[in-house]
Design an enzyme around this catalytic site. Structure first.
Site, PDB file in Angstrom:
ATOM      1  N   PRO A   2       0.947  -1.180  -0.014  1.00 39.95           N
ATOM      2  CA  PRO A   2      -0.062  -0.085   0.046  1.00 39.95           C
ATOM      3  C   PRO A   2       0.802   1.118   0.034  1.00 39.95           C
ATOM      4  CG  PRO A   2      -0.793  -1.706   1.409  1.00 39.95           C
ATOM      5  CD  PRO A   2       0.473  -2.089   1.092  1.00 39.95           C
ATOM      6  N   GLU A   3       0.358   2.023  -0.928  1.00 42.29           N
ATOM      7  CA  GLU A   3       1.353   3.241  -0.819  1.00 42.29           C
ATOM      8  C   GLU A   3       0.410   4.673  -0.360  1.00 42.29           C
ATOM      9  OE1 GLU A   3       2.760   3.979  -4.855  1.00 42.29           O
ATOM     10  OE2 GLU A   3       2.962   1.785  -5.203  1.00 42.29           O
ATOM     11  N   ARG A 113       1.527 -11.764   4.908  1.00 41.83           N
ATOM     12  CA  ARG A 113       2.797 -11.975   4.791  1.00 41.83           C
ATOM     13  C   ARG A 113       3.732 -12.052   5.892  1.00 41.83           C
ATOM     14  NH1 ARG A 113       4.453 -11.882  -0.576  1.00 41.83           N
ATOM     15  NH2 ARG A 113       6.395 -12.591  -0.092  1.00 41.83           N
ATOM     16  N   ARG A 152      22.244  13.660  -9.512  1.00 38.62           N
ATOM     17  CA  ARG A 152      21.936  12.050  -9.058  1.00 38.62           C
ATOM     18  C   ARG A 152      22.160  11.378 -10.551  1.00 38.62           C
ATOM     19  NH1 ARG A 152      21.216  11.062  -3.600  1.00 38.62           N
ATOM     20  NH2 ARG A 152      20.825  13.204  -2.438  1.00 38.62           N
TER      21      ARG A 152
END
Length: 275
Positions: A2-3, A113, A152
């Protein structure tokens, strides 16, 4: 996992049945789910405290009590729901932590899980000090976002997944935001122009807001606290649509691996170099 949109939906769904309830006891059958403090201390401290408010920081659920904050990370398969103590639920077989509440209710944490974690802390800022700005908050500025990309070499998709850079973003909504911005997910983060960075800053917000509006994506285990599915998965441009035609140009969506994560993009709408 879930985000931000899924976690925000869970937070909103828990407020009505949970705020104002008193926790009377804590039960667990999987010690690793209790991150800190130790289970006996956790149970003793949490008992008697009332839920005052519920919020979110990144992917963490924050249940603010009288003296402490109950912090829960759902990880891959965690589900939170409030149920009557004598009522069964289809996810009960995976409940590993349970909080008994007054008036015969329970807050249950089901986790197939077993990667989810529960914390009790009197200093949330210390626990979550590693997190970057909230992408829907006022501290998430274009200038700060640009600065975090400069120099980056790692892929822009990988940079977006770093929680110290942007809190709450994950695989799904990173793919969706990059598509909306027309940026290839494997491009070096530092190669984005100022205009591209500003565009991506905006599409990150758009993708997350859309996810919240549709109450998250029920692709695997995620469900809302009432047990219903979210519908964000029905509105994706690229995520989970490999080999299906792009909704904009018609070319098939590709799937590659970036930052060891399955990554979806359109080769026409998201060219490998800036135009």
């Amino acid at each position: 996992m879930p985000e931000l949109p899924e976690v925000e939906t869970v937070v909103r769904g828990l407020r009505e049945p949970l705020v104002g309830r008193r926790i009377t006891a804590m039960w667990h059958n999987w010690q690793r789910a209790i991150h800190s403090p130790a289970p006996d201390e956790f149970a003793a401290r949490v008992a008697g405290q009332v839920v005052r408010s519920i919020g979110r920081r990144g992917k963490y659920i924050l249940i603010h009590l009288d003296h402490d904050t109950l912090v829960i990370h759902l990880k891959m398969s965690g589900r939170l729901y409030v149920a009557a103590a004598d009522a069964g639920h289809e996810a009960d077989r995976w409940v590993h932590v349970r909080f008994d509440l007054d008036q015969g209710w329970q807050l249950r944490f089901s986790d197939v899980r077993k990667f989810g974690r529960v914390y009790l802390t009197d200093d949330v800022s210390e626990l979550l000090s590693h997190l970057g700005p909230e992408p829907l908050g006022g501290n998430f500025t274009i200038a700060g976002f640009r600065a975090g990309l400069q120099g980056r070499r790692l892929a822009i998709k990988a940079r977006l997944l770093q929680q110290e850079f942007v809190a709450g973003l994950g695989n799904i909504y990173a793919d969706e935001a990059l598509f909306r911005a027309g940026i290839h997910p494997a491009r070096p983060a530092g190669s984005l122009t100022d205009d591209e960075a500003a565009r991506l800053h905006g599409t990150l917000r758009q993708a997350l807001q859309t996810g919240i509006e549709h109450e998250g994506a029920s692709i695997n285990w995620y469900r809302k606290p009432d047990g219903d599915k979210g519908s964000s998965q029905n509105h994706f441009f690229v995520y989970g649509r490999a080999e299906q035609p792009c909704l904009r140009c018609g070319r098939n969506i590709n799937k590659i691996r970036v930052a060891q994560r399955g990554t979806h993009f359109c080769p026409d709408c998201q060219p490998e170099s800036s135009k």
